[in-house]
Structures are given as structure tokens and as C-alpha cells.
Design an enzyme around this catalytic site. Structure first.
Site, short mmCIF file in Angstrom:
data_model
loop_
_atom_site.label_atom_id
_atom_site.label_comp_id
_atom_site.label_asym_id
_atom_site.label_seq_id
_atom_site.Cartn_x
_atom_site.Cartn_y
_atom_site.Cartn_z
N ARG A 65 0.85 -1.19 0.00
CA ARG A 65 0.00 0.00 0.00
C ARG A 65 0.89 1.25 0.00
NH1 ARG A 65 -4.98 1.78 -1.36
NH2 ARG A 65 -6.10 2.84 0.31
N THR A 340 -9.81 0.24 -9.64
CA THR A 340 -8.72 -0.59 -9.18
C THR A 340 -8.69 -1.76 -10.14
OG1 THR A 340 -9.10 0.28 -6.98
CG2 THR A 340 -8.13 -1.90 -7.07
N THR A 358 -3.88 -0.67 -7.39
CA THR A 358 -4.69 0.48 -7.77
C THR A 358 -3.89 1.77 -7.89
OG1 THR A 358 -6.71 1.69 -7.14
CG2 THR A 358 -5.23 1.14 -5.36
N ASP A 382 -7.63 8.47 0.19
CA ASP A 382 -8.22 7.40 1.00
C ASP A 382 -8.04 7.61 2.51
OD1 ASP A 382 -9.43 5.95 -0.95
OD2 ASP A 382 -7.99 4.31 -1.00
N SER A 411 -7.70 0.89 3.14
CA SER A 411 -8.14 0.46 1.81
C SER A 411 -9.32 -0.50 1.93
CB SER A 411 -6.98 -0.26 1.11
OG SER A 411 -7.41 -0.88 -0.07
N SER A 412 -10.03 -0.67 0.82
CA SER A 412 -11.10 -1.68 0.76
C SER A 412 -10.71 -2.86 -0.12
CB SER A 412 -12.38 -1.06 0.19
OG SER A 412 -12.82 -0.02 1.01
N GLY A 432 -13.50 -1.49 -7.30
CA GLY A 432 -14.81 -0.94 -6.93
C GLY A 432 -14.83 -0.16 -5.63
N GLY A 433 -13.67 0.33 -5.14
CA GLY A 433 -13.68 1.11 -3.89
C GLY A 433 -14.33 0.28 -2.80
N1 GLY Z 1 -8.29 3.13 -3.52
C1 GLY Z 1 -9.22 2.10 -3.34
C2 GLY Z 1 -8.92 1.22 -2.18
O1 GLY Z 1 -7.79 1.15 -1.76
O2 GLY Z 1 -9.80 0.57 -1.65
#
Ligand code: GLY
Length: 531
Positions: A65, A340, A358, A382, A411-412, A432-433
């Protein structure tokens, strides 16, 4: 088998498998290829997560990340009155987090790869240097960027030698990206975080108001973390722990649903949608309250959130006749990019990779150096941008995800592997966030509970609820009007969408020893390719 958002990238991964590479090798090569062929999300300027399981069922994860730069502050996106400057956390060079992708792919390869690193980077260099035929989708982007108020880098991104946007079917060459990839091929991680690439990144930031320095780059490390795991009716779930919220939330939701007797609740019925929406509402409230970067939040209650007892307590206050009300005085949500990309891989020995990475929004910040040829993320968006301030709309201000130097933003992304009898069974993930968490959760249920083949499990109706805003989002042409009406009468606030998720999955059928892959039909250039 390799399933990704781009057929050429899936082909690259499959060729690596055919030539003696394992699942990690194929994932690394596919990811580099996606950075060339699927630039809206495939990247070397962003970050992500990889879940790896070997054929014995041992799982681990690689966290790559992005991080906040050393000069970042909790109020960096606020005006003098302490109010968020709307959009500032997603636009401009300050929205760029320290990229993690190259470090993550390198660490995964160092620890678990088989083939030489150079062999894995080379196909992406070939694609960038010789060009790829521009797909219909990318040609559409080329045309619209050229005519819009995008950053100059993005406006020029698809230009040919005459300075015109490359057209559908024409060959699109990326010489500068090929040169950057060559430095990564020859110098590994250092080819990106030190030397010419790093100093050009730092110079670009300085010239454009960014705050990332050479020190940020040289300090960046990907981290191997223990997978977060849970069970569902005899299956085991292995997913990404924080700084992803995905694994915790998926396990919490599966534990809640395990309390219900889904055998008596038909797929896509009113009761099914209501139950799932209530389960999602609760898991997302817990996400907002508790989750963030584990290196900065040392006491996150992960064991409790993923325990059966906690799920039982959460499940027990669901009203099966009425929608609950999300309490806006407690938690809310901010906008999160939905562009993503996910890839799933399994090799001939049964080693599996589930990887999501992403740039945050489609084409990230839209910024890049013309000398380097790749796009920077806008992942700083985020973080919770306004400390302590939460409303019922888009803003959340809870502590665990406030900006701090070197912190990873929550993050998701939810790359997940489900095992049956201790072996990889379902390899799944999606862009998809925040919807990622819910679309992966529903696909797991579709396979395990509703016995759907993978290609169907991916396509059928999905819903999304994220606590706040208090909306039940659904795929409008896949839910009957009667169900919509019944849900509204129960108190749900329905919002239709054409599509949720773009899932990439592999199902391993133990009976016939066959791998079945499926790329969501909403991915125009995606493909599952096996041999
Ligand atoms: N930027 C989307 C995520 O990390 O969930």
C-alpha cells in the site's frame, strides 16, 4: 490459469506459467503487463495487496500500500478555517502517496518466485516498446482526455508521434515507460526507489507542488503480513488484513450470515437483500470506527471483529421486518475511487495468488513525468481528510485513518482465497472502492451457499450498503421491481446502478481437478486464460 482485466496481460502470465514459473512469477509478470496495457489501474505508480497460498494451504500476504510522505500532515487538505478544501485530497501532486507496487512485486518475487526477475519484467518492456493495438475502451479514453481539462500528462498520454490521440486498432507505443521498466528489470526495486527514476520523481514533485522526496522513496518497504482468516461452514477464508479493511469486514459479514439459515432464504429474494444490507451496514460501521494502518493503530480489535461471538451479537439486533437506521452522529464515509484492478492466478502445482492493486481513481492523479512515462496515484484521498469531523454524507473523521507521516491509508481492496479441505478453492477479488468488500462477499456466498458456477456467481445481482450514506445500492436491471418495492416498504433507501464490481475469479473443482476462470463481463478487455 490467469484471470485479469486485460487479455494480453493474462496471456503474459500464462506464458510465464508454461515456461516453468509459479503463481507468484505469473502474478508479477501479469501486474507489470497491466501497467502497460491497462493504465487506468494497472500501475507502477500506485500500490496494492497480494494474498499468496501455496499448494499445502499455507497463506501469507504482501502489503505494498502507498504511504503518506514524511512531510504530510493531518491538516494538509484543510483551509485556514479547518474545513476540507473539497477535492484537494484527490487532485494535484499532494494527493500522491509514496508508491508501493514495484517494492511489493519485488518482495513477492524475492520470497516466493522461481524464475529470474528479469524474465518477469521483460514482457512488459516488449509491450511498451513495440506497442499494443489500442482497444475500443482505451481509444475512447484517448479521445476524451485529448479534448478535456485533464492534466497535460494525461492529455498527451495516448498521443502518437504526430501528437494526435491514437485511434482504435492503431499501435500505441510507450517508449518512456519501456525505459523506466528497463531500469526496474536491471536493478530490481532499486531501479525505482533509487537512482535516475527516484531523482526524476523527486524533481517532478518539487516542480509541481508535491511533497514526496528521495528520502520517502528510499525508505519505502513492502511488508509481509499474516493473512487474516476465518471460517464459513467448513470453508476457510484467507484475506488481506489492515491496512485493508476488506478481510476483516468479509469475515465479519460471513460470520453474521452464518447465523441465518440461508438454505431457507432464496437468492435475490427480499429477505436475502434485506439480510445482506443489514449485515453490510454493521460491518461498515465497525470498519469506520476501528480500522487503519496496523503500524500506527496497535490495538485494533481484529480478533473480536472476526470472532463468531461478536458476529452473533451484531446479528442478533437485526430486525427482519424493518431497515435499521445508520446513526450519522457516529460514523460516515468519504468518497473512494472505484478504478482498481484485480488478478487471480493458479499454477499447475496448485499455488495460488489473489492480487488487487490500484491508482485510486481511474488514471490516479492523472499526473506523471513525461521522462518516466507512468501515472502517479492519488491515494492520499483514502485518508480521513478532516480530523474529528464526520457527517451523514461523505466525510469521516475517525482517528485510525487520519493522515500521519509514513502511515498507510485504509483500503477496501480484498484479494481473497477460500479453501476447501485445506486447498485453494476460490481465488477472487474485484475493483470498486468500498463496493469491493461487498461484491467479493456476495460472490463467496454465491459459490458456497447458492452453488453457482464461478462465471454466474460473478455476474448475478449484487447490492452494496456502506453504513453511511444510508443507501442500499443495487444493480437496477437485475432486481425485480416487486423486490425493490418491498425493500422500500421496509425502510430502505434504494439507489440503482448499472453495475457493481468487476470480479476476476478462479474456482478449483476438486472432483474433476479442473480450474475454471471467469472475468466479469463488465471488463471489456479482461480474460481468463489457462492451458
Ligand atoms: N483506492 C481504493 C482502495 O484502496 O480501496
Amino acid at each position: 490459469m490467469v484471470v485479469s482485466d486485460n487479455a494480453l496481460a493474462s496471456k503474459v502470465g500464462t506464458a510465464i506459467l508454461k515456461n516453468g514459473g509459479n503463481a507468484i512469477d505469473a502474478a508479477v509478470a501479469t501486474a507489470f503487463a497491466l501497467a502497460v496495457t491497462h493504465p487506468q489501474a494497472g500501475n507502477i505508480g500506485g500500490g496494492g495487496f497480494l494474498v499468496y497460498m501455496n499448494s499445502d494451504g499455507n497463506a501469507t500476504t504482501i502489503d505494498f500500500r502507498e504511504k503518506a510522505p514524511l512531510l504530510a500532515t493531518s491538516d494538509m487538505f484543510l483551509d485556514e478555517d479547518g474545513e476540507l478544501i473539497r477535492g484537494s485530497n484527490h487532485y494535484g501532486a499532494k494527493s500522491i502517496g509514496v508508491p508501493g507496487t514495484v517494492a511489493g512485486l519485488y518482495l513477492a518475487h524475492q520470497k516466493y518466485g522461481l524464475l529470474p526477475w528479469k524474465v518477469l519484467v521483460q514482457p512488459s518492456i516488449y509491450l511498451a516498446e513495440n506497442g499494443v493495438e489500442l482497444s475500443w475502451t482505451l481509444a475512447g479514453h484517448a479521445k476524451s482526455f485529448n479534448a478535456s481539462a485533464q492534466p497535460q500528462f494525461l492529455r498527451d498520454y495516448y498521443d502518437n508521434e504526430e501528437g494526435e490521440p491514437t485511434q482504435f486498432g492503431e499501435v500505441w507505443v510507450q517508449k518512456e515507460l519501456a525505459n523506466t521498466l528497463k531500469l526496474i528489470r536491471d536493478n530490481g526495486k532499486d531501479g525505482f526507489y533509487k537512482g535516475a527514476v527516484a531523482s526524476e520523481i523527486a524533481a517532478f514533485m518539487k516542480a509541481n507542488g508535491g511533497i514526496i522526496t528521495m528520502e520517502d522513496l528510499s525508505k519505502y518497504e513492502a511488508i509481509e503480513r499474516e493473512a487474516i482468516s476465518g471460517t464459513y461452514k467448513g470453508y476457510e477464508i484467507f484475506s488481506m488484513p489492515p491496512p485493508s479493511s476488506g478481510g476483516v469486514a468479509i469475515i465479519e459479514m460471513l460470520n453474521m450470515v452464518e447465523q441465518a439459515n440461508l438454505d431457507t432464504i432464496p437468492f435475490n429474494s427480499t429477505n436475502y437483500v434485506h439480510l445482506l444490507a443489514e449485515v453490510m451496514r454493521r460491518a461498515f460501521a465497525d470498519r469506520a470506527e476501528h480500522l487503519g494502518d496496523p503500524d500506527f493503530n496497535l490495538n485494533m480489535p481484529l480478533k473480536r471483529l472476526t470472532s463468531k461471538e461478536f458476529a452473533k451479537m451484531r446479528y442478533n439486533n437485526i430486525d427482519f421486518k424493518h431497515a435499521s437506521v445508520s446513526d450519522s452522529s457516529k460514523f460516515g464515509q468519504i468518497y473512494e475511487g472505484e478504478n482498481t484492478t484485480h488478478l487471480s492466478v493458479i499454477d499447475k502445482d496448485g499455488n495460488a495468488v489473489s492480487m488487487t492493486y490500484t491508482l485510486e481513481q481511474s488514471y490516479g492523479s492523472g499526473l506523471g513525468s513525461s521522462k518516466l512515462g507512468f501515472i502517479f496515484n492519488n491515494e492520499m484521498g483514502d485518508f480521513n481528510p478532516q480530523p474529528g469531523y464526520t457527517n451523514s454524507g461523505w466525510l469521516i473523521g475517525t482517528d485510525p485513518n487520519i493522515i500521519e507521516p509514513e502511515k498507510r491509508m485504509l483500503s477496501s481492496m480484498s484479494p481473497t482465497i477460500v479453501t476447501k479441505n485445506g486447498k485453494p478453492y476460490l481465488i477472487i477479488g474485484s475493483p470498486g472502492g468500498r463496493t469491493i468488500i461487498n461484491t467479493v462477499f456476495q460472490t463467496i456466498l454465491n459459490v458456497i451457499e447458492y452453488d453457482m458456477p464461478i462465471e454466474r456467481a460473478i455476474e448475478v445481482m449484487k447490492i452494496h450498503h456502506q453504513w453511511l450514506p444510508d443507501e442500499l445500492i443495487f444493480e437496477y436491471d437485475l432486481m425485480s421491481p416487486d423486490t425493490q418495492k418491498a425493500l422500500e416498504q421496509m425502510g430502505h433507501n434504494l439507489q440503482g446502478r448499472q453495475n457493481l464490481g468487476r470480479l476476476m475469479g478462479i474456482l478449483c473443482t476438486s472432483e474433476s481437478n479442473v480450474y475454471i476462470g471467469a472475468s466479469d463481463s463488465s471488463s471489456p478487455d479482461g480474460a481468463a486464460i489457462g492451458y
